[in-house]
Structures are given as structure tokens and as C-alpha cells.
Scaffold this motif. Structure first.
Motif, PDB file in Angstrom:
ATOM      1  N   GLU A 106       0.755  -1.294   0.100  1.00 52.49           N
ATOM      2  CA  GLU A 106      -0.025  -0.018  -0.189  1.00 52.49           C
ATOM      3  C   GLU A 106       0.898   1.428  -0.011  1.00 52.49           C
ATOM      4  OE1 GLU A 106      -2.385  -3.358   1.468  1.00 52.49           O
ATOM      5  OE2 GLU A 106      -0.527  -2.501   1.969  1.00 52.49           O
ATOM      6  N   VAL A 107       1.887   1.477   0.993  1.00 50.74           N
ATOM      7  CA  VAL A 107       2.792   2.643   1.102  1.00 50.74           C
ATOM      8  C   VAL A 107       3.479   2.742  -0.301  1.00 50.74           C
ATOM      9  CG1 VAL A 107       4.634   3.618   2.210  1.00 50.74           C
ATOM     10  CG2 VAL A 107       3.043   2.282   3.357  1.00 50.74           C
ATOM     11  N   LEU A 108       3.956   1.711  -0.951  1.00 44.47           N
ATOM     12  CA  LEU A 108       4.963   1.573  -2.087  1.00 44.47           C
ATOM     13  C   LEU A 108       3.855   1.981  -3.432  1.00 44.47           C
ATOM     14  CD1 LEU A 108       7.659   1.179  -3.637  1.00 44.47           C
ATOM     15  CD2 LEU A 108       6.654  -1.349  -4.089  1.00 44.47           C
ATOM     16  N   ALA A 109       2.864   1.745  -3.312  1.00 44.85           N
ATOM     17  CA  ALA A 109       1.843   1.987  -4.422  1.00 44.85           C
ATOM     18  C   ALA A 109       1.472   3.588  -4.205  1.00 44.85           C
ATOM     19  CB  ALA A 109       0.682   1.240  -4.293  1.00 44.85           C
ATOM     20  N   PHE A 110       1.105   4.031  -3.023  1.00 46.03           N
ATOM     21  CA  PHE A 110       0.667   5.342  -2.892  1.00 46.03           C
ATOM     22  C   PHE A 110       1.841   6.429  -3.016  1.00 46.03           C
ATOM     23  CE2 PHE A 110      -3.102   3.426  -1.148  1.00 46.03           C
ATOM     24  CZ  PHE A 110      -4.125   4.226  -1.850  1.00 46.03           C
ATOM     25  N   MET A 111       3.172   5.992  -2.638  1.00 47.44           N
ATOM     26  CA  MET A 111       4.090   6.855  -2.949  1.00 47.44           C
ATOM     27  C   MET A 111       4.615   6.869  -4.635  1.00 47.44           C
ATOM     28  SD  MET A 111       4.991   7.926  -0.064  1.00 47.44           S
ATOM     29  CE  MET A 111       6.225   9.078  -0.807  1.00 47.44           C
ATOM     30  N   SER A 112       4.092   5.923  -5.119  1.00 47.96           N
ATOM     31  CA  SER A 112       4.615   5.572  -6.745  1.00 47.96           C
ATOM     32  C   SER A 112       3.785   6.610  -7.572  1.00 47.96           C
ATOM     33  CB  SER A 112       4.249   4.148  -7.062  1.00 47.96           C
ATOM     34  OG  SER A 112       4.999   3.319  -6.408  1.00 47.96           O
ATOM     35  N   VAL A 113       2.357   7.216  -6.952  1.00 42.76           N
ATOM     36  CA  VAL A 113       1.785   8.210  -7.375  1.00 42.76           C
ATOM     37  C   VAL A 113       2.402   9.369  -7.795  1.00 42.76           C
ATOM     38  CG1 VAL A 113      -0.393   9.720  -7.101  1.00 42.76           C
ATOM     39  CG2 VAL A 113      -0.441   7.230  -6.596  1.00 42.76           C
ATOM     40  N   LEU A 114       3.346   9.537  -6.620  1.00 44.62           N
ATOM     41  CA  LEU A 114       4.217  11.199  -7.061  1.00 44.62           C
ATOM     42  C   LEU A 114       5.016  10.836  -8.480  1.00 44.62           C
ATOM     43  CD1 LEU A 114       5.676  11.403  -3.486  1.00 44.62           C
ATOM     44  CD2 LEU A 114       3.562  12.543  -4.241  1.00 44.62           C
ATOM     45  N   LEU A 115       5.268   9.892  -8.967  1.00 44.73           N
ATOM     46  CA  LEU A 115       6.086   9.686 -10.141  1.00 44.73           C
ATOM     47  C   LEU A 115       5.206  10.258 -11.397  1.00 44.73           C
ATOM     48  CD1 LEU A 115       7.922   6.356  -9.558  1.00 44.73           C
ATOM     49  CD2 LEU A 115       9.068   8.633  -9.555  1.00 44.73           C
ATOM     50  N   PRO A 116       4.274   9.690 -11.664  1.00 46.67           N
ATOM     51  CA  PRO A 116       3.599  10.289 -12.722  1.00 46.67           C
ATOM     52  C   PRO A 116       2.936  11.756 -12.680  1.00 46.67           C
ATOM     53  CG  PRO A 116       2.185   8.382 -11.811  1.00 46.67           C
ATOM     54  CD  PRO A 116       3.633   8.438 -11.341  1.00 46.67           C
ATOM     55  N   LEU A 117       2.428  11.847 -11.283  1.00 45.86           N
ATOM     56  CA  LEU A 117       2.272  13.152 -10.926  1.00 45.86           C
ATOM     57  C   LEU A 117       3.159  14.288 -11.108  1.00 45.86           C
ATOM     58  CD1 LEU A 117      -0.086  14.844  -9.666  1.00 45.86           C
ATOM     59  CD2 LEU A 117       0.997  14.583  -7.493  1.00 45.86           C
ATOM     60  N   GLY A 118       4.588  13.928 -10.968  1.00 47.69           N
ATOM     61  CA  GLY A 118       5.517  15.041 -11.201  1.00 47.69           C
ATOM     62  C   GLY A 118       5.547  15.211 -12.758  1.00 47.69           C
ATOM     63  N   LEU A 119       5.391  14.300 -13.485  1.00 47.71           N
ATOM     64  CA  LEU A 119       5.573  14.323 -14.868  1.00 47.71           C
ATOM     65  C   LEU A 119       4.388  15.297 -15.271  1.00 47.71           C
ATOM     66  CD1 LEU A 119       6.573  10.694 -15.891  1.00 47.71           C
ATOM     67  CD2 LEU A 119       7.867  12.622 -15.820  1.00 47.71           C
ATOM     68  N   VAL A 120       3.226  15.142 -14.922  1.00 48.22           N
ATOM     69  CA  VAL A 120       2.034  15.905 -15.146  1.00 48.22           C
ATOM     70  C   VAL A 120       2.287  17.247 -15.038  1.00 48.22           C
ATOM     71  CG1 VAL A 120      -0.503  16.303 -14.682  1.00 48.22           C
ATOM     72  CG2 VAL A 120       0.295  13.951 -14.792  1.00 48.22           C
ATOM     73  N   PHE A 121       2.895  17.647 -13.868  1.00 45.59           N
ATOM     74  CA  PHE A 121       3.027  18.954 -13.651  1.00 45.59           C
ATOM     75  C   PHE A 121       4.042  19.559 -14.558  1.00 45.59           C
ATOM     76  CE2 PHE A 121       2.092  18.085  -8.767  1.00 45.59           C
ATOM     77  CZ  PHE A 121       0.866  18.610  -9.129  1.00 45.59           C
ATOM     78  N   ILE A 122       5.238  18.736 -14.888  1.00 45.80           N
ATOM     79  CA  ILE A 122       6.285  19.187 -15.788  1.00 45.80           C
ATOM     80  C   ILE A 122       5.604  19.377 -17.335  1.00 45.80           C
ATOM     81  CG2 ILE A 122       8.263  18.484 -17.102  1.00 45.80           C
ATOM     82  CD1 ILE A 122       9.363  17.086 -14.685  1.00 45.80           C
ATOM     83  N   LEU A 123       4.685  18.448 -17.590  1.00 44.64           N
ATOM     84  CA  LEU A 123       3.906  18.794 -19.127  1.00 44.64           C
ATOM     85  C   LEU A 123       3.073  19.855 -18.964  1.00 44.64           C
ATOM     86  CD1 LEU A 123       3.254  15.033 -19.784  1.00 44.64           C
ATOM     87  CD2 LEU A 123       4.612  16.499 -21.322  1.00 44.64           C
ATOM     88  N   LEU A 124       2.311  19.923 -17.963  1.00 37.79           N
ATOM     89  CA  LEU A 124       1.426  21.168 -17.720  1.00 37.79           C
ATOM     90  C   LEU A 124       2.101  22.444 -17.940  1.00 37.79           C
ATOM     91  CD1 LEU A 124      -1.230  19.850 -15.327  1.00 37.79           C
ATOM     92  CD2 LEU A 124      -1.760  20.074 -17.609  1.00 37.79           C
ATOM     93  N   LYS A 125       3.241  22.452 -17.183  1.00 34.11           N
ATOM     94  CA  LYS A 125       4.049  23.645 -17.233  1.00 34.11           C
ATOM     95  C   LYS A 125       4.651  23.982 -18.433  1.00 34.11           C
ATOM     96  CE  LYS A 125       6.947  26.694 -14.819  1.00 34.11           C
ATOM     97  NZ  LYS A 125       6.554  27.871 -14.000  1.00 34.11           N
ATOM     98  N   GLY A 126       5.163  23.127 -19.245  1.00 29.13           N
ATOM     99  CA  GLY A 126       5.601  23.196 -20.577  1.00 29.13           C
ATOM    100  C   GLY A 126       4.535  23.850 -21.531  1.00 29.13           C
ATOM    101  N   LEU A 127       3.544  23.094 -21.412  1.00 27.14           N
ATOM    102  CA  LEU A 127       2.115  23.271 -22.419  1.00 27.14           C
ATOM    103  C   LEU A 127       1.612  24.668 -22.156  1.00 27.14           C
ATOM    104  CD1 LEU A 127       0.410  19.660 -22.451  1.00 27.14           C
ATOM    105  CD2 LEU A 127       1.689  20.931 -24.242  1.00 27.14           C
ATOM    106  N   LEU A 128       1.505  25.205 -20.999  1.00 30.77           N
ATOM    107  CA  LEU A 128       1.024  26.468 -20.590  1.00 30.77           C
ATOM    108  C   LEU A 128       2.061  27.443 -20.866  1.00 30.77           C
ATOM    109  CD1 LEU A 128      -0.619  25.693 -16.881  1.00 30.77           C
ATOM    110  CD2 LEU A 128      -1.719  26.290 -19.055  1.00 30.77           C
ATOM    111  N   ASN A 129       3.007  27.384 -20.776  1.00 31.17           N
ATOM    112  CA  ASN A 129       4.394  28.447 -21.194  1.00 31.17           C
ATOM    113  C   ASN A 129       4.191  28.364 -22.639  1.00 31.17           C
ATOM    114  OD1 ASN A 129       5.005  29.031 -18.615  1.00 31.17           O
ATOM    115  ND2 ASN A 129       6.632  27.595 -18.482  1.00 31.17           N
ATOM    116  N   GLN A 130       4.072  27.344 -23.431  1.00 31.55           N
ATOM    117  CA  GLN A 130       4.016  27.400 -24.888  1.00 31.55           C
ATOM    118  C   GLN A 130       2.953  28.122 -25.386  1.00 31.55           C
ATOM    119  OE1 GLN A 130       4.735  23.429 -26.469  1.00 31.55           O
ATOM    120  NE2 GLN A 130       6.763  23.592 -26.530  1.00 31.55           N
TER     121      GLN A 130
END
Length: 408
Positions: free
Chosen positions: A374-398
Motif C-alpha cells: 500500500e505504501v509503495l503504491a501510494f508513494m509511486s503516485v508521485l512519479l506520474p504526478l511530477g511528470l504531469v506537472f512538468i508537462l502542464l508547465k511546458g504546455l501552458l508556457n508554450q
């Protein structure tokens, strides 16, 4: 720089991360439609070939091919053909695993990589001989690694799938992809960036580093051979290779430590964090390899799956991705996001600690950590979440840049 290429590579990375997240949650909740092994193959192929390979493709063309040749349609057509093969694997592997369709798309990707290596070798224009050597060596090891893939056909055809040869072929491919093609390519990009920061390694020290690294790269494959055949000389050969890899790191950084420190101080906080993130991941990887010179640890490293997954992620998500982010944010500042990077790094560090701690518990016979899955799975959420933030940042800036261009 074609930002669309990087955008596609990051989207591939996000999809691979979501596949990995699904695999983690498969141990928490029952997912009837999920075939774990098939999804695992899809996750690994998209992460390697959809994210790292295509990001390196984009940077190699942007940095090392003359502008007049970049404008020709060849590289663009080859990129999208390669992405088509990635999409094919993205769909087929989770459904059928290794079968006719997925193998066809994998083969197309290999053929595309051969064409890329041939063409870019012809078009390379690099003034720095050190960067040139690293780029050429990375391409050579990319080609060498695929011998493991081609060997799998005859092995399976001769009913040797249950023999050590089958796993040796897979490990041959992975070893020279990760530690040869990917690592040397990223080092070429980082060394180029160091030169831009007026950090220059002498030719004497660089050649020593290169010889030590390549020798260590070749000899550390003997760890897999030792696992398969358990001969003392194989164990000792791998131990020598690990020592050479540690010496290579020393020869790369120690002679220019003062220049690096001076350049490091003037960089922004995100660049500094990502540089250290990649470096510490590399050191942790080599330290983990150094521990394998002890026979008891070498034995459990290939038995306890947590150690194997953690080790692979140290290379792929730590060293390679960390330093690719450095290059990406320097080249396309629109994607530079502190929040996304911080979330990604926190997720990586947390999941690595959990994986290695659970592996240690298994080794000591202490059983499973409380709520481990359970702990491993929920901490793993942070990996794709970080990528979503990076993608949104790039798209909004563009979008903002395009709007500003329209109004001006």
C-alpha cells in the motif's frame, strides 16, 4: 529544437509511469483484466524506447547535426516512424505480451535505430573530441546491445527458453542498453553542458575515464554470467569491473572538482538539484555494485526482486532521467518546473528507500514491512504526478508564448 519531439517523449514517459503505477496497485487491489507480466513488458519497453531513446534522439539531432541537415525531412520522418513503433508496443504488449504483433513493432524499432545510427554517424558535426568519442561509443553499444534481441529468436526456436541462455540474451540487451548506449549518450550531453559552463576535462584524464568506464562496462556483464554458471573467475571478473567503474567516476569528476564547484554555484537551484540527483543515483548504483564483491550479497542480488527493480530504477530514473532533465530544462526552459521535478524526485527517493528496505527485510528473514504494498503504491503516485506537472508547465508556457507572439 523541435519541442514536439520532447513533448511526445515526455507523454510516452507519463504513460510508462502510469503503467508502472498500475503494476504497483495490482498488489493492493484485484484488477481482473490486468495480465501483470504483459503490462510489465509494456511498461519497460515504453520507458526505455519511448522516453529515453526518443529524448536522446531529439537531443542528438539538435546538438550534433548541422542545422541545414536538420531541416531536411529525414530525421522528422524517422522520428515519427519510431514513435509509431512505440505506440504499437504500447498497445500490443499489455494485451498479448511477447507475440506476433508486439515482436513486429519491436523489430521495427530496432530497424529504425539502425537507420538512425547510420545516418547520424554520417552527419555528426562535433568540435569537442571527447563529446564525439562518447557519442560514437554510445551508438556502437546501442548496436551491440541488439545482438541480445536477435539471439532470442534462435534460442526460443530451439526450445531453450527455460535455459540460462534465454535470460542471458535479455540481460545482454539490457546491460548494454542501460550502461552502454543510454549512459554514454547522457554523459556526452552532460559533458557538452559542462563545456558550456567552462568546465573542461584534460584529454589525458578523459581518456583514462573512458578506458576505465568501457572496461568496467564489459567486465560487469560477468555478474550475469556468474549468476548463470557460478564460476569463481566470473565472480572475480565482475568484481574487477565494478572497481574500474568506481575509478572511472573518480577520473571524471575529481580533476575538475574546483571548476565544477564554481560552475555549480552559479546555476539555478533546480539545475543544481537535478545534477546532484543524477550524480548521487550513479554513486548509489556503483556502491550497490561494489557490495556484490561479497559472495553472500552477490547471491541474494539476483534472487530478491526488490533489489533488482531498485537497481534498474537507480540507472533509469535516477542517473539517466535526472541528467536528461538537466539538458531538457536548459534547452527548453518552458518545461522547467520546480514543483514537478520536486514531486518526481521525492517519489523516486521514497520508492527506492521502500524497495531496498523491504529487500533488506527479506534478506534478514524479517518478513514484510507493515502495509508495504500500500505504501509503495501510494508513494509511486508521485512519479506520474511530477511528470504531469512538468508537462502542464511546458504546455501552458508554450501557449503563453504563442499568444504573446500573436499580440506583438
Amino acid at each position: 529544437m523541435r519541442s514536439s519531439w520532447i513533448l511526445v517523449s515526455l507523454i510516452n514517459f507519463l504513460i510508462a509511469a502510469l503503467m508502472g503505477l498500475l503494476l504497483r496497485f495490482a498488489f493492493v487491489w484485484e484488477i481482473p483484466w490486468l495480465d501483470y507480466r504483459h503490462m510489465l513488458h509494456g511498461h519497460s519497453h515504453i520507458a526505455m524506447l519511448g522516453w529515453i531513446y526518443l529524448a536522446l534522439y531529439a537531443f542528438f539531432v539538435d546538438f550534433f547535426v548541422p542545422p541545414d541537415k536538420q531541416k531536411k525531412p529525414f530525421y522528422s520522418r524517422l522520428f515519427w516512424f519510431t514513435q509509431l513503433s512505440v505506440v504499437g508496443m504500447m498497445v500490443s504488449f499489455p494485451i498479448q505480451g511477447y507475440a506476433a504483433v508486439s515482436i513486429t513493432f519491436s523489430t521495427l524499432h530496432i530497424i529504425a535505430s539502425y537507420i538512425f545510427a547510420w545516418r547520424i554517424w554520417k552527419d555528426l558535426q562535433i568540435q569537442n573530441p571527447q563529446v564525439l568519442l562518447l557519442v560514437k561509443a554510445s551508438l556502437i553499444f546501442m548496436l551491440i546491445s541488439t545482438l541480445g534481441i536477435w539471439a532470442m529468436g534462435p534460442i526460443m526456436a530451439t526450445d531453450l527458453r527455460s535455459s540460462p541462455l534465454y535470460l542471458l540474451a535479455i540481460q545482454f540487451y539490457l546491460h548494454f542498453q542501460f550502461n552502454g548506449w543510454f549512459a554514454l549518450a547522457v554523459l556526452a550531453l552532460i559533458l557538452r553542458q559542462f563545456n558550456n559552463w567552462n568546465v573542461h576535462l584534460s584529454q589525458k584524464h578523459f581518456i583514462r575515464f573512458f578506458n576505465l568506464y568501457v572496461s568496467g562496462l564489459l567486465l560487469t556483464f560477468f555478474h550475469v554470467l556468474d549468476w548463470a554458471y557460478q564460476q569463481e573467475f566470473l565472480f572475480l571478473t565482475n568484481a574487477l569491473g565494478v572497481v574500474l567503474q568506481m575509478a572511472a567516476i573518480i577520473y571524471l569528476f575529481l580533476p575538475v572538482r574546483k571548476q565544477l564547484l564554481a560552475a555549480f554555484k552559479v546555476q539555478n537551484s533546480l539545475t543544481r538539484a537535478l545534477l546532484l540527483f543524477g550524480l548521487f543515483s550513479w554513486l548509489a548504483k556503483v556502491v550497490f555494485q561494489l557490495m556484490l564483491v561479497f559472495p553472500d550479497i552477490a547471491g541474494i542480488s539476483t534472487v530478491i526482486r526488490n533489489f533488482m527493480i531498485g537497481y534498474i530504477h537507480l540507472t533509469m530514473l535516477g542517473l539517466i532521467t535526472g541528467w536528461l532533465f538537466v539538458i531538457l530544462f536548459e534547452r527548453i526552459p518552458q518545461f522547467k518546473g520546480k514543483l514537478g521535478s520536486a514531486v518526481f524526485i521525492i517519489g523516486f527517493v521514497a520508492t527506492e528507500l521502500i524497495l531496498f528496505l523491504q529487500g533488506f527485510f527479506y534478506w534478514m528473514g524479517w518478513g514484510m514491512l507493515p502495509a508495504y504494498h500500500e505504501v509503495l503504491a501510494f508513494m509511486s503516485v508521485l512519479l506520474p504526478l511530477g511528470l504531469v506537472f512538468i508537462l502542464l508547465k511546458g504546455l501552458l508556457n508554450q501557449v503563453q508564448l504563442k499568444e504573446a507572439h500573436i499580440y506583438t
